[in-house]
Design a protein around this motif. Structure first.
Motif, mmCIF file in Angstrom:
data_model
loop_
_atom_site.group_PDB
_atom_site.id
_atom_site.type_symbol
_atom_site.label_atom_id
_atom_site.label_comp_id
_atom_site.label_asym_id
_atom_site.label_seq_id
_atom_site.Cartn_x
_atom_site.Cartn_y
_atom_site.Cartn_z
ATOM 1 N N ILE A 145 0.041 -0.089 -10.906
ATOM 2 C CA ILE A 145 -1.147 -0.899 -11.190
ATOM 3 C C ILE A 145 -2.410 -0.147 -10.809
ATOM 4 O O ILE A 145 -3.375 -0.077 -11.586
ATOM 5 N N TRP A 146 -2.438 0.429 -9.619
ATOM 6 C CA TRP A 146 -3.636 1.139 -9.155
ATOM 7 C C TRP A 146 -3.957 2.336 -10.040
ATOM 8 O O TRP A 146 -5.115 2.547 -10.413
ATOM 9 N N ILE A 147 -2.955 3.113 -10.362
ATOM 10 C CA ILE A 147 -3.185 4.302 -11.182
ATOM 11 C C ILE A 147 -3.642 3.903 -12.579
ATOM 12 O O ILE A 147 -4.511 4.565 -13.174
ATOM 13 N N ALA A 148 -3.100 2.814 -13.113
ATOM 14 C CA ALA A 148 -3.519 2.358 -14.443
ATOM 15 C C ALA A 148 -4.990 1.949 -14.436
ATOM 16 O O ALA A 148 -5.752 2.327 -15.339
ATOM 17 N N PHE A 149 -5.412 1.184 -13.440
ATOM 18 C CA PHE A 149 -6.812 0.788 -13.361
ATOM 19 C C PHE A 149 -7.715 2.004 -13.190
ATOM 20 O O PHE A 149 -8.771 2.119 -13.840
ATOM 21 N N ALA A 150 -7.327 2.935 -12.301
ATOM 22 C CA ALA A 150 -8.141 4.138 -12.095
ATOM 23 C C ALA A 150 -8.221 4.961 -13.376
ATOM 24 O O ALA A 150 -9.288 5.505 -13.707
ATOM 25 N N LEU A 178 -10.845 -6.229 -9.621
ATOM 26 C CA LEU A 178 -11.109 -6.524 -8.211
ATOM 27 C C LEU A 178 -10.153 -7.589 -7.674
ATOM 28 O O LEU A 178 -9.684 -7.500 -6.532
ATOM 29 N N ILE A 179 -9.857 -8.588 -8.503
ATOM 30 C CA ILE A 179 -8.913 -9.627 -8.071
ATOM 31 C C ILE A 179 -7.529 -9.028 -7.858
ATOM 32 O O ILE A 179 -6.864 -9.280 -6.836
ATOM 33 N N VAL A 180 -7.099 -8.205 -8.811
ATOM 34 C CA VAL A 180 -5.783 -7.562 -8.690
ATOM 35 C C VAL A 180 -5.759 -6.639 -7.480
ATOM 36 O O VAL A 180 -4.759 -6.560 -6.754
ATOM 37 N N TYR A 181 -6.854 -5.921 -7.251
ATOM 38 C CA TYR A 181 -6.932 -5.028 -6.090
ATOM 39 C C TYR A 181 -6.720 -5.795 -4.798
ATOM 40 O O TYR A 181 -5.941 -5.369 -3.927
ATOM 41 N N VAL A 182 -7.411 -6.924 -4.629
ATOM 42 C CA VAL A 182 -7.294 -7.694 -3.387
ATOM 43 C C VAL A 182 -5.854 -8.165 -3.193
ATOM 44 O O VAL A 182 -5.303 -8.076 -2.079
ATOM 45 N N PHE A 183 -5.226 -8.643 -4.251
ATOM 46 C CA PHE A 183 -3.847 -9.127 -4.118
ATOM 47 C C PHE A 183 -2.878 -7.983 -3.831
ATOM 48 O O PHE A 183 -2.007 -8.094 -2.952
ATOM 49 N N THR A 184 -3.007 -6.883 -4.563
ATOM 50 C CA THR A 184 -2.046 -5.792 -4.382
ATOM 51 C C THR A 184 -2.195 -5.116 -3.026
ATOM 52 O O THR A 184 -1.189 -4.779 -2.384
ATOM 53 N N ILE A 185 -3.428 -4.921 -2.564
ATOM 54 C CA ILE A 185 -3.585 -4.278 -1.257
ATOM 55 C C ILE A 185 -3.129 -5.226 -0.152
ATOM 56 O O ILE A 185 -2.636 -4.775 0.900
ATOM 57 N N THR A 186 -3.247 -6.532 -0.368
ATOM 58 C CA THR A 186 -2.732 -7.478 0.622
ATOM 59 C C THR A 186 -1.220 -7.348 0.755
ATOM 60 O O THR A 186 -0.673 -7.226 1.858
ATOM 61 N N PHE A 187 -0.524 -7.348 -0.388
ATOM 62 C CA PHE A 187 0.935 -7.223 -0.350
ATOM 63 C C PHE A 187 1.358 -5.850 0.172
ATOM 64 O O PHE A 187 2.324 -5.736 0.937
ATOM 65 N N PHE A 209 -7.874 -5.170 5.592
ATOM 66 C CA PHE A 209 -7.715 -3.885 4.917
ATOM 67 C C PHE A 209 -8.752 -3.724 3.811
ATOM 68 O O PHE A 209 -9.241 -2.617 3.576
ATOM 69 N N VAL A 210 -9.097 -4.803 3.123
ATOM 70 C CA VAL A 210 -10.140 -4.725 2.096
ATOM 71 C C VAL A 210 -11.466 -4.303 2.725
ATOM 72 O O VAL A 210 -12.161 -3.403 2.229
ATOM 73 N N ALA A 211 -11.845 -4.938 3.845
ATOM 74 C CA ALA A 211 -13.098 -4.591 4.514
ATOM 75 C C ALA A 211 -13.059 -3.166 5.051
ATOM 76 O O ALA A 211 -14.049 -2.424 4.951
ATOM 77 N N SER A 212 -11.934 -2.764 5.627
ATOM 78 C CA SER A 212 -11.808 -1.418 6.174
ATOM 79 C C SER A 212 -11.932 -0.361 5.087
ATOM 80 O O SER A 212 -12.590 0.666 5.263
ATOM 81 N N GLN A 213 -11.297 -0.609 3.950
ATOM 82 C CA GLN A 213 -11.373 0.349 2.848
ATOM 83 C C GLN A 213 -12.777 0.374 2.251
ATOM 84 O O GLN A 213 -13.223 1.426 1.769
ATOM 85 N N GLY A 214 -13.476 -0.745 2.307
ATOM 86 C CA GLY A 214 -14.871 -0.747 1.873
ATOM 87 C C GLY A 214 -15.730 0.135 2.761
ATOM 88 O O GLY A 214 -16.585 0.887 2.273
ATOM 89 N N ILE A 215 -15.506 0.077 4.077
ATOM 90 C CA ILE A 215 -16.232 0.949 5.004
ATOM 91 C C ILE A 215 -15.974 2.411 4.658
ATOM 92 O O ILE A 215 -16.905 3.225 4.567
ATOM 93 N N SER A 216 -14.706 2.763 4.452
ATOM 94 C CA SER A 216 -14.355 4.153 4.150
ATOM 95 C C SER A 216 -15.017 4.637 2.869
ATOM 96 O O SER A 216 -15.561 5.749 2.816
ATOM 97 N N ALA A 217 -14.998 3.809 1.831
ATOM 98 C CA ALA A 217 -15.552 4.220 0.539
ATOM 99 C C ALA A 217 -17.066 4.380 0.598
ATOM 100 O O ALA A 217 -17.616 5.347 0.043
#
Length: 394
Positions: A145-150, A178-187, A209-217
């Protein structure tokens, strides 16, 4: 005539030199870490999981930030789009780097041992979901899923550059993305980090993890702006206002991380249930508590107070200093998340905890820089490009 904003020959030489140094450094550290693995394989794979989560966060956070920009249309997103896209294109590399974690499942996760599961009612109850075949299938699905979106985000972005097609459906892809990202990174975060503890669960885990990855990006975007703005042809494109906007975005993610972290602690501690507090007891009642205290001070209070300053956010050097601090604290944060599950009696540091993440980082950085130099530094077909370049000039 619109400038091409392709990397100049001088910048290409610089990027190539950085790329080679990162790759060589990463391979040397990886070789040293593999030698260390022969003496302590468990420590190696624990450190490998720690490092993998750090660099995965940079790639996924960058992809999410690109999608956020498509929805908001901010000038900050136009000038940072190419570095963030380059980071998102490292996801195939990260899929390959995930293979050692699959091989180390028995060393990392208790739920992979049938005898332990049979003796534990809670693990037995979870066995239909937390088992090795389904774990592998889910991991393949996440990366697919991630690679397809990217892939589509980057492909359509380049098409927008080439033909100036304002109807390229980037915004329509970003909203569900963004919705799919939040769900997939949660799982994925539950699978790869939360399940290190047999009984632990938290409804705030994915949001952390969503907030942490936002800081990194955002940190990655600020560093790229700071470095690229010193060289042509990017030197005239960046204004203090761009940095100011990125600084405000970084402040928002720092506050969001602190809110989620405090909410998780408050909910779990007020409930005071044995299965829930099992995460915090080793991290707060032992010497691991010093790491937790450092996170409160250096990943929230210090950056929060510094980023309140308007002059600091408009100064590339000062803002980059805050960024470097936060990137270091990302390692500390994930070290605090991963390692106490293996060493519950107290703080323990091994040189592999640092060498393995740095080794993976060298390889990741080399691929990131290779991606960065293959495209114009600005999205030439973006409909708001000129407005973004004039941002803060009046």
């Amino acid at each position: 005539m619109t400038p091409s904003y392709s990397p100049s020959s001088e910048l290409l030489r610089d990027v190539t030199r950085w790329q080679n140094k990162a790759l060589i450094g990463g391979l040397v550290l990886l070789a040293a870490s593999i030698v260390g693995a022969f003496f302590d394989p468990n420590e190696f794979f624990q450190s490998y999981l720690l490092g993998f989560l750090i660099w995965l966060g940079l790639a996924l956070g960058s992809m999410a930030l690109v999608m956020l920009q498509y929805l908001t249309g901010g000038a900050w997103g136009v000038v940072t789009r190419r570095p963030l896209e380059s980071a998102s294109k490292t996801l195939p590399l990260l899929a390959v780097l995930f293979i050692p974690i699959l091989l180390a499942i028995p060393r990392l996760y208790d739920w992979s041992h049938a005898d332990r599961v049979a003796r534990d009612p809670i693990m037995s109850h979870r066995a239909a979901y937390m088992n090795v075949p389904f774990f592998v299938i889910r991991a393949i699905a996440y990366f697919g899923i991630w690679i397809a979106f990217a892939y589509f985000l980057n492909r359509w972005s380049r098409r927008e550059d080439e033909i100036g097609d304002q109807h390229v459906p980037l915004g329509r892809l970003a909203a569900p993305g963004l919705i799919v990202y939040v769900f997939t990174i949660t799982f994925a975060a539950v699978d790869w980090a939360e399940s290190l503890q047999d009984h632990w669960y938290s409804t705030m885990w994915g949001f952390l993890f969503v907030a942490s990855q936002g800081i990194s990006a955002v940190c990655l975007g600020i560093l790229c702006l700071t470095i690229l703005s010193r060289r042509e042809p990017f030197a005239g494109a960046i204004t203090p206002r761009h940095l100011h906007d990125m600084g405000k975005l970084l402040l928002m993610f720092v506050m969001l991380w602190a809110y989620f972290a405090f909410a998780q602690l408050l909910i779990v501690w007020s409930g005071n249930l044995p299965d829930e507090i099992s995460f915090f007891i080793p991290r707060l009642a032992t010497s691991w508590g010093w790491i937790g205290g450092a996170l409160i001070v250096f990943q929230f209070f210090v950056p929060f107070l510094l980023l309140l300053s308007r002059p600091l956010k408009r100064n590339a050097i000062l803002l980059s200093s805050v960024v470097v601090l936060l990137l270091c604290m990302r390692w500390v944060d994930l070290f605090w998340i991963v390692m106490p599950d293996f060493y519950t009696s107290g703080l323990r540091f091994h040189w592999l905890n640092l060498s393995v993440p740095l080794a993976l980082g060298g390889i990741w950085t080399a691929v990131f820089l290779r991606n960065l130099k293959r495209a114009p530094l600005l999205p030439l077909g973006a409909p708001n490009l000129q407005a973004a370049l004039q941002h803060g000039r009046h």
